[in-house]
Structure formats: structure tokens, C-alpha cells
Design a protein around this motif. Structure first.
Motif, PDB file in Angstrom:
ATOM      1  N   PHE A   1       0.818  -1.211   0.000  1.00 39.25           N
ATOM      2  CA  PHE A   1       0.000   0.000   0.000  1.00 39.25           C
ATOM      3  C   PHE A   1       0.856   1.267   0.000  1.00 39.25           C
ATOM      4  CE2 PHE A   1      -3.732  -2.555   1.561  1.00 39.25           C
ATOM      5  CZ  PHE A   1      -4.548  -2.233   0.503  1.00 39.25           C
ATOM      6  N   TYR A   2       2.091   1.178   0.472  1.00 41.61           N
ATOM      7  CA  TYR A   2       2.967   2.361   0.461  1.00 41.61           C
ATOM      8  C   TYR A   2       3.778   2.456  -0.825  1.00 41.61           C
ATOM      9  CZ  TYR A   2       6.235   5.934   2.010  1.00 41.61           C
ATOM     10  OH  TYR A   2       6.972   7.095   2.115  1.00 41.61           O
ATOM     11  N   GLU A   3       4.355   1.337  -1.261  1.00 46.44           N
ATOM     12  CA  GLU A   3       5.297   1.339  -2.390  1.00 46.44           C
ATOM     13  C   GLU A   3       4.653   0.969  -3.725  1.00 46.44           C
ATOM     14  OE1 GLU A   3       8.314   2.344  -2.397  1.00 46.44           O
ATOM     15  OE2 GLU A   3       9.513   1.609  -0.720  1.00 46.44           O
ATOM     16  N   GLY A   4       3.532   0.249  -3.669  1.00 46.37           N
ATOM     17  CA  GLY A   4       2.936  -0.205  -4.922  1.00 46.37           C
ATOM     18  C   GLY A   4       3.442  -1.588  -5.318  1.00 46.37           C
ATOM     19  N   ILE A   5       3.238  -1.922  -6.581  1.00 49.94           N
ATOM     20  CA  ILE A   5       3.489  -3.282  -7.065  1.00 49.94           C
ATOM     21  C   ILE A   5       4.975  -3.652  -7.042  1.00 49.94           C
ATOM     22  CG2 ILE A   5       3.743  -2.638  -9.492  1.00 49.94           C
ATOM     23  CD1 ILE A   5       1.895  -5.746  -8.133  1.00 49.94           C
TER      24      ILE A   5
ATOM     25  N   SER B   1      15.000  -8.384   0.050  1.00 54.34           N
ATOM     26  CA  SER B   1      14.463  -7.977  -1.258  1.00 54.34           C
ATOM     27  C   SER B   1      14.831  -6.533  -1.572  1.00 54.34           C
ATOM     28  CB  SER B   1      12.940  -8.164  -1.286  1.00 54.34           C
ATOM     29  OG  SER B   1      12.292  -7.159  -0.545  1.00 54.34           O
ATOM     30  N   TYR B   2      14.842  -5.663  -0.563  1.00 57.48           N
ATOM     31  CA  TYR B   2      15.233  -4.269  -0.783  1.00 57.48           C
ATOM     32  C   TYR B   2      16.728  -4.147  -1.067  1.00 57.48           C
ATOM     33  CZ  TYR B   2      10.866  -1.852   0.160  1.00 57.48           C
ATOM     34  OH  TYR B   2       9.585  -1.361   0.052  1.00 57.48           O
ATOM     35  N   GLU B   3      17.534  -4.949  -0.389  1.00 58.24           N
ATOM     36  CA  GLU B   3      18.992  -4.876  -0.584  1.00 58.24           C
ATOM     37  C   GLU B   3      19.384  -5.375  -1.977  1.00 58.24           C
ATOM     38  OE1 GLU B   3      20.549  -7.185   2.571  1.00 58.24           O
ATOM     39  OE2 GLU B   3      20.121  -5.690   4.133  1.00 58.24           O
ATOM     40  N   LYS B   4      18.776  -6.470  -2.426  1.00 64.90           N
ATOM     41  CA  LYS B   4      19.198  -7.084  -3.693  1.00 64.90           C
ATOM     42  C   LYS B   4      18.472  -6.513  -4.910  1.00 64.90           C
ATOM     43  CE  LYS B   4      20.283 -11.429  -1.351  1.00 64.90           C
ATOM     44  NZ  LYS B   4      19.755 -12.749  -0.977  1.00 64.90           N
ATOM     45  N   PHE B   5      17.205  -6.158  -4.721  1.00 63.03           N
ATOM     46  CA  PHE B   5      16.409  -5.742  -5.882  1.00 63.03           C
ATOM     47  C   PHE B   5      15.729  -4.391  -5.671  1.00 63.03           C
ATOM     48  CE2 PHE B   5      16.218 -10.405  -5.355  1.00 63.03           C
ATOM     49  CZ  PHE B   5      16.981 -10.777  -6.466  1.00 63.03           C
TER      50      PHE B   5
ATOM     51  N   VAL C   1       7.057  -3.730  -4.726  1.00 61.81           N
ATOM     52  CA  VAL C   1       7.396  -4.563  -3.560  1.00 61.81           C
ATOM     53  C   VAL C   1       7.095  -6.032  -3.854  1.00 61.81           C
ATOM     54  CG1 VAL C   1       6.831  -5.030  -1.161  1.00 61.81           C
ATOM     55  CG2 VAL C   1       6.979  -2.694  -1.944  1.00 61.81           C
ATOM     56  N   ILE C   2       5.978  -6.296  -4.505  1.00 64.70           N
ATOM     57  CA  ILE C   2       5.616  -7.687  -4.817  1.00 64.70           C
ATOM     58  C   ILE C   2       6.650  -8.294  -5.766  1.00 64.70           C
ATOM     59  CG2 ILE C   2       3.773  -9.164  -5.700  1.00 64.70           C
ATOM     60  CD1 ILE C   2       3.097  -7.660  -3.112  1.00 64.70           C
ATOM     61  N   PHE C   3       7.087  -7.508  -6.756  1.00 60.81           N
ATOM     62  CA  PHE C   3       8.131  -7.999  -7.667  1.00 60.81           C
ATOM     63  C   PHE C   3       9.428  -8.272  -6.907  1.00 60.81           C
ATOM     64  CE2 PHE C   3       5.687  -5.718 -11.109  1.00 60.81           C
ATOM     65  CZ  PHE C   3       5.355  -6.859 -11.809  1.00 60.81           C
ATOM     66  N   GLN C   4       9.801  -7.348  -6.019  1.00 57.97           N
ATOM     67  CA  GLN C   4      11.051  -7.515  -5.257  1.00 57.97           C
ATOM     68  C   GLN C   4      11.020  -8.800  -4.436  1.00 57.97           C
ATOM     69  OE1 GLN C   4      11.925  -2.748  -4.484  1.00 57.97           O
ATOM     70  NE2 GLN C   4      11.762  -4.125  -2.770  1.00 57.97           N
ATOM     71  N   VAL C   5       9.922  -9.004  -3.705  1.00 56.32           N
ATOM     72  CA  VAL C   5       9.824 -10.183  -2.839  1.00 56.32           C
ATOM     73  C   VAL C   5       9.802 -11.462  -3.668  1.00 56.32           C
ATOM     74  CG1 VAL C   5       8.363 -11.371  -1.163  1.00 56.32           C
ATOM     75  CG2 VAL C   5       8.726  -8.900  -0.971  1.00 56.32           C
TER      76      VAL C   5
END
Length: 1212
Positions: A684-688, A762-766, A690-694
């Protein structure tokens, strides 16, 4: 067109004079039309390649005077027809007048004044039209595009560019025209012409790339070919526009709303030179889309403008550089440095806007205060006074109170019944209690989790203390950065979200970050009224909702009772009613269940709106297009970040299988609830992104295990068990069993994975993923997905029609493409019915696309084997009415193929049956039935009831058949009575089955044909044979058959008259038509009226024949009387019966309503003539017709409406 007179010094340079008189010269440009030699080729090439004054219309008219060497250009034209009209006007209106002038200067002054007056009058008439904006070169380019490609006026040019089109290995320099529905290219180099037309709906891929062969080029791919364009002055601008237009086309394939263009876009104050109004609208639309996406605003928000500025941030004690955006309901700010600061101020919250004192430290500041006592200071504004004025204008339009005057249900066209605050009176409260949704419901004020934790004892464990620390951190954040819609959003906000949102703040922050809070605030009472309207209605969506209610998180106790189930039913049903285009889709129930756990009902509804309509576009429609698009994006990201794994996964076919469920439910269905809800926080904060990153992080963590997999099942098991063991060790809620985990856990469960570690990883790598890059990739995938869905639809249609028609697969595919193309073209260029009426995506594939009578006639004329000259359109209209079973004025593909297949692949009986039906109602409309040949009504009510119209042989035959059927039926009845005594339910089952079985139509079921219909049938047959090789034999045969059938009809009439009473016959005698009697006066002696009518039927094709063919007509006309009276044994024919060629004239000379024949008689008569049998049994080839139809589509575009007999070679 007339142009303002301009001087021309060299009248002969590059031009050829074609007409002349003492005052005017009509000239044609060299290189246009036939001839011209080398100089013509060079001039034509220059006109195409150069963007200069050389790009003029190919014809012009000059004013000349005897004493002056200066000429005046007063008119130009794109075709010979247009310029000839101007020339004729000059000769008829001006030539005599100016010939009496003594002074040449007076002639010049008079003509220039006259032309200027004409132009002024034309401009006055055009005032208010949008075309006024498209002036200068752009208007000229639009006219040229329509002339070159034969586009109608409805096709609007957006922009045009100079570029090279690579045809083979040779670049052809020319002009690329981008219109709303087509990409067109034209080049003329040294006599070689290249014309290309591509529909945007046919584009499957659009790429900008740079290779050694094609330096910085744009590749446009369709299903069958690729086109390369290069040498652009501004390739980025061109590519962006092409993307927009292709995207609009994809929306048109997806739904009908895209055909209704949005005309409410803002227009710039200054008209841009050489840019169309449509191009500006598209640019504004793109800016609006970026603006709404950036700040999560509603679809109706329109950006008014933006400017650079600085914002004072009290939490950082500094001025942040960024941009200020102003729209009709919001003031927004975004810092230039990513994640430094973002701000959204709804105008409904603004109390004061004032200009602060300017200083060297703080130049041109503006202060904005809100109702909750927050103050925002913007500085370094370039045009402060104008900005403040615009904000004031928007504030005046903003309702003072949040309740406002507008109806909350204005979005769906219903009036609101609760648009005022609730009264505290007992009567009002009792009314509210009677509603499905009212404030007294437990779920109206709090989420389901709060309901079930309300009476739980206070937890003082370490997890609970951790939760309290999170709450305290958020409270500090609110005190420093603000709370509510106007909160400063910074990198600190993201850090707090990554650490997890406290449970009791989750609903509030979801509503804030998704933008749903703004929609809810501006639509008070909307949800309650929507529930009242939706509840109780029965539809496919409500049936699916009821089926899935108890499958929504059944492991959670909140949905193990009626409170949670009822709330879920109300939210899903209300949304299905709000958005029938989506209705209900599986996975919506799972997402909505989670929303209801943390939010009251109304908030959960608006969050669902934000998800379905903005954050996950097209995810939950009938074909889950959005999820398929993001699945393609995920595959592309996997190839970029994990290339080795991508290749292996593609071999196994795993990515497409796993990712759909991950994206549709935001991991809620594949991961334990307490863990997945943290991903929803981030989403809800970052949008789609985040789903791709995870998703990428999950694949990365399992890379080694996945690379060693040998089949799809093994890979699915590895990923499933990994996700089942992603845990949230900080949750304070009691553990909820995860059904998927229980089913897939083995003897040796894998180690647990902390969800916080997974998100951080996920944030660190992607984390380098950017939202704008994802949007770009989404566009590319959307082309592939929608075109793939269209191909699937085509295959499904072809498969279904294979069993119902004898066309081959290839023929059906080609016919489907032609049919769909005709549908799309009508949507582009207007029709009598709207796009929504002709295309319903909810219907089966066979019935989705539909065409109206005009489009059907065009296809029939090109594809049908029965071409009847001027009668073809009438025949097409009749077949349309015959096929249009539901009488909605539209024919779908299945009906279209049914009619076409009968003409091509039916046996002789089937073809004749179809032809016979085309001359009877309902194919024959009442207007056609009321002919000048008949003074009375087309039908008389008592004819079918009182007369049998049978010849003596038919009477005997039918009596035998009828008696046989009676015996058979009688036997059947006696058997059924016996069975009824034993088991009567079988009888009723059999009767029910008999009703359900489709009744097969036999030739005996066809109605009888009267005399006028028969004459019309003969006329159709004569027209059909006009272009056949054995034309004369067919004419002779049909004349023989017509004579035979006329005698049979007379025999039937004799029996009919014999059975009637004399007074009945007198009442049914039609009044003679005086107009017809005049025509059948003296000259008609020796021929019957029916014979004359048949002769008239042949006059239509005969009138078109040459003098050589007229000699042939003598034999065919005389063949009416070649049948001797002995060809039919008619001993019982009455004295008043007239035989063809008998030399007697029937009394009255009018059509006889008593005359009729049956289909069996028509069939039997035709079978006596071998040429007719051969004609109807001959196999027809539709492939040549399909090829001609394709060629005609190209010719229709190429042929200008004003033909000037110029021969042009087109190579596509």
C-alpha cells in the motif's frame, strides 16, 4: 481550397500548365500523375522528402495579367476534382466580370479582394470547430494523409515525423503519419513509391533499439511482419506517442470505454505551431496519468499545472527543492531527490492561502494553512500571483463541508438517500436499522480483529511490548511529521513500514497510503446506498460471491460466523454493483477478507476500489489481464536479474504457473497470514514494485534447489514449502493455521524464514527497481498479453465453428479477422450503434463481436458467391434479417458464418432453401412487400386458413403422408397410454425432452410463395447469372422453369377458386393499380401480366450490356415462350387460365393473391434443368474472395474520394 493570394515569380518552374484563359492558369506539379520524365521524378522525390514550401498540393490556380510578370496563387487542390470545381466557379462567376475592366491592376485588386472574402466567410462558418486550432502545415499534412491513404474525415492525425522506413536493406526516406487508429508511412523516391498502413490494434510489439544494422530505430511488430523506422529528429518523442496510441488500441480490444474519447482534458492557453489539438490532449493525458499514479489520486483528477519551488520542512529544518503540482482538488509536492519528501494537501482541508513577505532568504513565499492547524511554506515560486489566483479559483469550487451538495451516487447515476448527517431522532434510527448497512452494525465502526480481541486479557509478554514500542514510534512520527492526509511522507515513513505497522493502526495507514481516504471523504453515504441497491439483486456475480464466501479464510475465526460472512457479502456485492465490468473475480474474496480484519466495512470497500481500479489495474476483470501482464514483467525481471535460473525455469514452465497466484492475492494465499499481511503493508505504500522484489528474493533464496529440479512438480513443491515456512515472529495475534502449509508439510520441514529478513533482503538485492521502469515494461507486456488473448479467442471461435461449417481452419481464421476488422473499423469511424452494443466481453467468444447491416452488406458484397449486380445490397439486407434471430439489428460471427457456409458448402437443396427463404418474411421486410405491382395488402388474413394452394399431385401426395402420420401417431398414443398407466412420469419426461429438442426444419415446413415473391425470386436469379460463362443456357433454363412454375401456380389457383364461394372470391379480388394498367395497355396485348413482369426483371442487367450483347438478349427474352403447352398435363385447367405464350391476356392485368407455389415445386422444377443443377452444385472457392476482400481494404484506403484518373503503384 482557396488560399490567401500570394506572389509567384516563376510560374513555369516545376509546374505544368493544363488549362488557361486570359486571366487564370490551372497547373499541375511535375512528378504528380502520369508522365513527367526524370524532372518529374526528381520533383516528386523532393516534395516527399523535404519539409519545406515544396510540400504543396499537386494542383494550383494562378491569376495572371497581360502586362505583369508577377502571378498570384489563389487556390490549390489535392485532386483534379477539387481544383476543377474552383476553376469552374472562376469561369462562371468572375471571368465575365473582370473582362470588362480596363486596368489590369483593377483586375488583380478585385480578384484578390473576392478570394479574401470567400476565405473570411469560410473561416466564419468554421468558428468554434476544433479544426481551427490545427492550422498551417499540420492541417496540410492531415489533408495529405487522407488523400494518400484514403482515410475518412473521422480519422484524426495526431502527429507526423520525417524518418526512414527500411524496406529490405534499403532505407526509404519519407513521412510517418501517426493517427488515432493507424500508423501510416509514405515515401516516393525516384519513381518508387512505398505505402504502409498498420492498425494499432494489430501491433504486437513496439521497441526502441540500437543495432549496427539499424542505428537507433523503432521496431513495430505485427503477427506476420516487422517494420523498422529510423533517422528520427526526436526519436524519444515519437516513441512515447506511439506507445500511447498503441496503449489506447489495447484498451479498445479490452473494453468498449476506450472508444469514448475523454474530451475533458485541459488545453494549453497558447496554440502550439504545427501540433494538433489531439496531440496536446494526449500529452495532457500522459501527464495526468503520471500525476495520479505518483500521488495515488482518483481517475477524475486533472492536473492544472506544475512549477519548481522549495518547501520548508520543519522536521529537517531545511528547504527541500522539488515541484509543486496543482489540480482541481489537490495541491501536491514531490522532492527532486527521491524519498526525501512528498506531500498531498486536499483543497477540502485548506483554510488559508496567503502570500508571505518576500526576502532574499525566502523569495516569493506562499503559506498554506489547513483545518487541522498544519502550516506549509512554499518559496522560490516563479509566478506567485498567478499561482495564488489559480488556488483561489479551485477553492471557490470546493464544497465547504465534506457532505457537499452533490449526490454520493452520482458515479453510477442514482440518487443518494443518506446524503445528510444522521438524525438522532428515534424515527430516523429505526429507518436506519431497517437497512442492510447502518451505523449500528458491529463492522460499521471497527475491524473484525478488534471485535474478537475486545474482551481478551491484556498481554504483557515480550511480543506485546514490542508492539507497544512500534505504536510509540508511530506516535512520535505523527507528532513530528503530522497525521492524516497532510502528513509529510519521507524515508523515515518507509523505515517504520518495513518494521511493521501496529495492528490497530494498520487500517488507518492503509487507507491513507492507498489514497482511498480521499475517495471516502468525498463520497459520504455512497457505500451505504450502494449496499441497499445491490443487496437482493441476483446476477452471475452474486452467485459466484455466495459460492466463495465460506472459502474466504475459513481458518480464521472471524469468518466462521455470520458477522464476518455478512460483512464480506455486503462489500463484495456492493463493489460488483459499482463496477459491473469487473463484477466479481476469484481472489477478490481473499483480499477483501484481510481488509475487513483491520478496517470497518466502508473503509474496506474503498480500499477494494483503490486496489481494483488504480493499484492493480485490470487484475480482476474476466480475463485477469493485469495479472498476466505482471506475470510477463516478472519473467522479464527474472531474465534480467537471475539469467541462469530464468533459462532453467522456462524449460520447466514454472514461472507462469507460480506467479499468477502470487500477484492476484498479494501472497495472501501462499504464505501464512501474519507474514503476508506485512507485504500488504509495504504494497500500500510502495505499490506493485514490492511484490516484484519479494518474488525475485524468493526465487533467489531457492536458486540452488530450483536449478537441480528436473520437472515442474518438484520446483512447485520447493517454492510452496519455502513460502509455507515464512513466519512473523513478532506477531501478537494467536497463530492461525495455514491450510496450504498443513497439506504440503513433509516429515522433515525446512527451516523457518523470518518475513522481516525476506523483505529486507528484497530491498537490498532488488531495491533498484523503479516504478516508471515497471510501467514501461507493463506496456510492452500488455501488447503481448492482449494480442495473445485475441489469438486465443480466435482459436476458440474457429474450433467451435469447425463442427458447424465446412470451411477449413485457415478460411475460418481469415474470415474471423475480416469480421473483427469490420467491427473495429466501425467503432473507429462511427456507426448507427455504439461500440458497447456491438462488443460485449462477457459473452462467449463466438458472440462477442457483432456488425450492423451496413458492415454486413460490405462483407456480403465481397465474400458471397451470389453476386446480383444492383440487387446485391437488397439480397444482403434480406440475409441479414434472416440471420438476425433476436432482431437486435446486429449479427455475430456465428450467425455470419452460418449464412456464408450455406451459400458455399450446402447441397443444392440447402442453397435453394436459403434462396427461397430470402424472398419470404422475415427476410422480406414489409416495405419490400408493398410493391406497386399490388394494390392490396401483401397478405390477406384468410388465405392460409381457407385455401390449400395445392396442385392435384400435391394434394394426393400430402393426403397419403398425412394419413400415414395419423396412423403412426395413433399407434404412438396408444402405446403412451399403456405406459402412462404403469409409470406416467416417463411420459412427462419424454414430452419435456421432446420440447427441449431443437426441431429440424424440413422442406415441408417452408411457407408457400405468392406471385410477387416468385417474380422477385426470378429477378434475383436473372441477376445472379449475368456474369456466368454459361449465361445464355442459364437464362434459357430459368425461363423454362419460370414458365413451368407459373403453370403450376395457375393449377393451384384453379383448385383454390373451385373450393371458394363466389362472394369470397369477389371480396378478395384486388383493385387494379392504375399506374401498372397504363404500362400494360395496348403494348401488352398477346402477353400476360406475369410474363411482362418477368421480362422487366431482366431489364436491369440488360440495360448495362453493350450493343453486342443486345443481340443475345433477343434469344433469352424469346425463351419465355419456348415451353409448349404440352410440357405439363393440364386437362382440368379452366377456360380463364392463361398459359405463357398463349396469346391471351388475363383480365385485370394485376397480381393474383390466390396464386402460390411450394418449395418442393420450385425444387422439382429446377431439377429438370441440368444447367441450373450444375450451377447450384458447383463448388465455390472462398479463398479468392478473401484475397479480394483484403485487397479491397487496401484499395479503399488508397483511393481518394475525388478520383483524377491517376495511375499509382502501391507496394505495401
Amino acid at each position: 481550397m482557396w488560399i490567401q493570394p500570394e506572389e509567384v515569380l516563376l510560374a513555369g518552374a516545376l509546374w505544368v500548365s493544363e488549362r488557361a484563359n486570359p486571366f487564370f492558369i490551372l497547373q499541375r506539379r511535375r512528378g504528380h500523375g502520369r508522365g513527367g520524365g526524370l524532372s518529374g521524378l526528381l520533383v516528386g522525390t523532393l516534395d516527399v522528402v523535404l519539409d519545406s514550401s515544396a510540400r504543396v498540393a499537386p494542383y494550383r490556380i494562378l491569376l495572371q495579367t497581360a502586362d505583369s510578370q508577377i502571378y498570384w496563387n489563389i487556390a490549390c487542390g489535392s485532386s483534379r476534382k477539387e481544383i476543377t470545381e474552383h476553376w469552374d466557379w472562376l469561369e462562371s462567376n468572375l471571368l465575365q466580370t473582370i473582362s470588362i475592366f480596363d486596368n489590369d491592376e483593377d483586375v488583380t485588386t478585385f480578384v484578390k479582394g473576392k478570394i479574401s472574402g470567400i476565405i473570411a466567410e469560410e473561416n466564419r462558418l468554421k468558428q468554434g470547430e476544433e479544426q481551427e486550432e490545427d492550422c498551417g502545415k499540420f492541417r496540410e499534412a492531415e489533408l495529405k494523409m487522407r488523400r494518400l491513404f484514403g482515410m475518412p474525415d473521422e480519422e484524426k492525425l495526431v502527429n507526423y515525423y520525417s524518418c526512414s522506413y527500411w524496406k529490405g536493406r534499403v532505407p526509404r526516406q519519407g513521412w510517418l503519419y501517426l493517427s488515432v487508429n493507424h500508423l501510416c508511412f509514405y515515401s516516393f523516391l525516384l519513381g518508387k513509391e512505398v505505402t504502409l498502413v498498420v492498425q494499432w490494434t494489430e501491433v504486437t510489439q513496439l521497441e526502441k533499439n540500437a543495432t549496427l544494422v539499424f542505428p537507433e530505430s523503432i521496431r513495430v511488430s505485427t503477427r506476420h511482419t516487422e517494420h523498422f523506422f529510423s533517422m528520427f529528429l526526436n526519436i524519444n518523442d515519437t516513441f512515447k506517442l506511439m506507445e500511447q496510441l498503441a496503449n489506447i488500441a489495447m484498451r479498445q480490444l479490452l473494453d468498449n470505454e476506450a472508444f469514448a474519447a475523454d474530451r475533458s482534458l485541459p488545453k494549453p492557453c497558447k496554440t502550439l505551431k504545427n501540433v494538433s489539438a489531439l496531440k496536446r490532449d494526449l500529452d495532457a493525458r500522459a501527464k495526468n496519468e503520471r500525476y495520479r499514479t505518483m500521488f495515488r489520486l482518483t481517475q477524475d483528477e486533472r492536473l492544472d499545472g506544475h512549477t519548481d519551488c522549495t518547501l520548508w520542512t520543519p522536521f529537517a529544518k531545511m528547504h527541500v527543492v522539488g515541484q509543486l503540482f496543482i489540480s482541481n482538488n489537490y495541491i501536491c509536492f514531490n522532492s527532486k531527490e527521491e524519498d526525501l519528501c512528498q506531500l498531498i494537501i486536499p483543497l477540502r482541508e485548506v483554510s488559508i492561502v496567503e502570500k508571505a513577505d518576500s526576502s532574499s532568504v525566502l523569495p516569493c513565499p506562499v503559506s498554506i494553512s489547513t483545518k487541522n492547524k498544519m502550516n506549509f511554506l512554499f518559496a522560490n515560486l516563479k509566478d506567485r500571483d498567478f499561482l495564488v489566483q489559480r488556488i483561489s479559483d479551485f477553492l471557490q469550487r470546493t464544497p465547504d463541508s465534506s457532505w457537499g451538495d452533490t449526490s454520493p451516487l452520482s458515479l453510477i447515476g442514482h440518487s443518494a438517500s443518506s446524503s445528510t448527517p444522521l438524525s438522532s431522532s428515534a424515527g430516523s434510527e429505526s429507518v436506519q436499522r431497517g437497512r442492510h448497512y447502518h451505523p449500528g452494525l458491529p463492522t460499521a465502526s471497527q475491524g473484525l480483529l478488534q471485535l474478537y480481541h475486545r474482551n481478551a486479557p491484556e498481554d504483557l509478554g515480550p511480543k506485546a511490548m514490542k508492539e507497544k514500542m512500534k505504536e510509540e514510534a508511530w506516535n512520535i512520527h505523527f507528532s513530528e511529521f503530522g497525521r492524516g492526509v497532510c502528513m509529510y511522507r519521507t524515508s523515515r515513513t518507509r523505515e517504520l513500514i518495513l518494521n511493521g505497522i501496529p495492528e490497530h493502526l494498520r487500517g488507518e495507514l492503509w487507507l491513507l497510503f492507498s489514497g482511498a481516504q480521499n475517495e471516502m471523504a468525498t463520497h459520504p453515504g455512497y457505500y451505504g446506498d450502494l449496499v441497499e441497491q445491490a443487496m437482493g439483486l441476483c446476477s452471475l456475480a452474486t452467485e459466484e460471491i455466495e459460492r466463495d464466501l465460506h472459502r474466504s479464510m475459513p481458518e480464521h475465526r472471524a469468518f466462521q460466523n455470520e458477522t464476518g460472512i455478512a460483512a464480506l457479502r455486503r462489500v463484495l456485492t456492493a463493489y460488483a454493483h459499482r463496477n459491473p465490468g469487473i463484477g466479481y473475480c476469484q481472489a477478490m474474496n481473499i483480499v477483501t477478507s484481510v481488509l475487513l480484519l483491520y478496517c470497518p466495512e466502508e473503509e474496506a470497500f474503498w480500499l477494494l476500489v483503490a486496489l481494483c481500479e488504480r493499484m492493480l489495474p485490470d487484475y480482476y476483470n474476466t480475463r485477469v489481464v493485469g495479472a498476466l501482464v505482471d506475470q510477463g514483467v516478472f519473467e522479464e525481471l527474472t531474465r534480467a536479474f537471475l539469467p541462469l535460473l530464468y533459462e532453467h525455469m522456462q524449460e520447466l514452465g514454472v514461472i507462469s504457473t507460480i506467479s499468477l497466484s502470487w500477484f492476484l492475492t498479494l501472497f495472501l494465499s501462499v504464505m501464512p497470514f501474519d507474514s503476508a499481511v506485512l507485504l500488504v503493508d509495504c504494497f500500500f505504500y510502495e505499490g506493485i514494485k514490492v511484490i516484484f522484489q519479494v518474488a525475485l528474493a524468493v526465487l533467489h533464496d531457492n536458486m540452488d534447489a530450483l536449478l537441480s529440479c528436473s520437472d515442474e512438480g518438484e520446483a512447485m513443491t520447493i517454492l510452496g514449502r519455502y513460502l509455507d515456512n515464512v513466519v512473523n515472529k513478532q506477531t501478537v495475534a494467536p497463530p492461525i493455521p495455514h491450510l496450504h502449509a498443513l497439506l504440503t508439510s513433509g516429515d522433515d520441514p525446512p527451516p523457518e524464514i523470518d518475513i522481516f529478513d525476506l523483505i529486507r533482503s528484497s530491498y537490498e538485492k532488488f531495491g533498484s527497481l523503479r516504478s516508471d521502469v515497471i510501467e514501461q515494461m507493463r506496456f510492452k507486456q500488455r501488447l503481448k498479453v492482449i494480442q495473445s488473448l485475441e489469438d486465443t479467442a480466435k482459436r476458440s471461435v474457429v474450433r467451435a465453428m469447425m463442427t458447424e461449417s465446412a470451411f477449413t481452419i485457415e478460411e475460418l481464421e481469415e474470415l474471423y479477422c475480416l469480421f473483427k476488422s469490420k467491427h473495429m473499423t466501425s467503432c473507429y469511424w462511427g456507426s448507427s450503434s455504439s461500440a458497447a452494443e456491438r462488443h460485449d466481453p462477457s459473452l462467449p467468444y463466438l458472440e462477442q463481436y457483432r456488425i450492423d447491416p451496413a458492415q454486413f452488406t460490405q462483407l456480403f458484397t465481397t465474400l458471397a458467391p451470389w453476386i446480383c449486380g444492383g440487387h446485391t445490397a437488397t439480397l444482403a439486407a434480406r440475409l441479414f434479417r434472416l440471420l438476425d434471430q433476436n432482431q437486435d439489428g446486429l449479427v455475430n460471427f456465428k450467425e455470419f458464418i452460418t449464412g456464408l457456409s450455406g451459400m458455399y458448402h450446402g447441397d443444392m437443396t440447402e442453397k435453394l432453401k436459403l434462396l427461397y427463404k430470402l424472398h419470404l418474411p422475415p427476410a422480406l421486410c414489409p416495405e419490400e412487400a408493398e410493391s406497386a405491382l399490388e394494390a392490396t395488402h401483401f397478405f390477406t388474413e384468410d388465405i392460409p386458413r381457407e385455401s390449400s394452394f395445392l396442385s392435384d399431385l400435391d394434394i394426393l401426395g400430402q393426403q397419403e403422408v398425412a394419413s400415414g402420420e395419423e396412423v403412426k401417431d395413433g399407434g404412438g398414443d396408444s402405446e403412451e397410454k399403456k405406459e402412462e398407466k404403469v409409470k406416467d412420469y416417463r411420459y412427462y419426461l419424454r414430452m419435456w425432452a421432446k420440447e427441449k429438442d431443437p426441431k429440424t426444419e424440413t422442406i415441408k415446413d417452408l411457407p408457400r410463395m405468392n406471385q410477387e415473391q416468385f417474380i422477385d425470386l426470378c429477378k434475383t436469379l436473372y441477376n445472379m447469372f449475368s456474369e456466368e460463362p454459361l449465361e445464355q443456357q442459364l437464362y434459357h433454363s430459368i425461363a423454362t422453369v419460370a414458365s413451368l412454375l407459373l403453370r403450376i401456380g395457375e393449377v393451384g389457383k384453379k383448385f383454390n377458386n373451385g373450393s371458394k364461394k363466389p362472394d369470397d372470391a369477389a371480396t378478395q379480388a384486388p383493385a387494379p393499380d392504375p399506374q401498372r394498367e397504363d404500362g400494360l395497355g395496348e403494348g401488352a396485348s398477346g402477353e400476360s401480366q406475369v410474363c411482362r413482369a418477368l421480362a422487366d426483371a431482366q431489364l436491369e442487367p440488360a440495360a448495362l450490356q453493350t450493343s453486342d450483347e443486345e443481340t443475345k438478349d433477343d434469344t433469352s427474352v424469346s425463351s419465355y415462350s419456348v415451353v409448349s403447352s404440352g410440357s405439363l398435363q393440364c386437362e382440368d385447367i379452366a377456360d380463364d387460365t392463361v398459359l405463357i405464350g398463349g396469346g391471351e391476356q388475363r383480365r385485370g392485368s394485376v397480381l393474383d393473391v390466390d396464386w402460390s407455389i411450394t418449395f418442393e415445386q420450385v425444387l422439382a422444377s429446377l431439377l429438370t434443368e441440368p444447367p441450373l443443377v450444375d450451377y447450384f452444385e458447383k463448388k465455390r472457392d472462398i479463398e479468392s474472395k478473401i484475397a479480394a476482400c483484403k485487397a479491397q481494404r487496401a484499395v479503399e484506403r488508397q483511393t481518394s474520394s475525388a478520383s483524377d484518373h491517376e495511375l499509382t503503384q502501391h507496394s505495401v
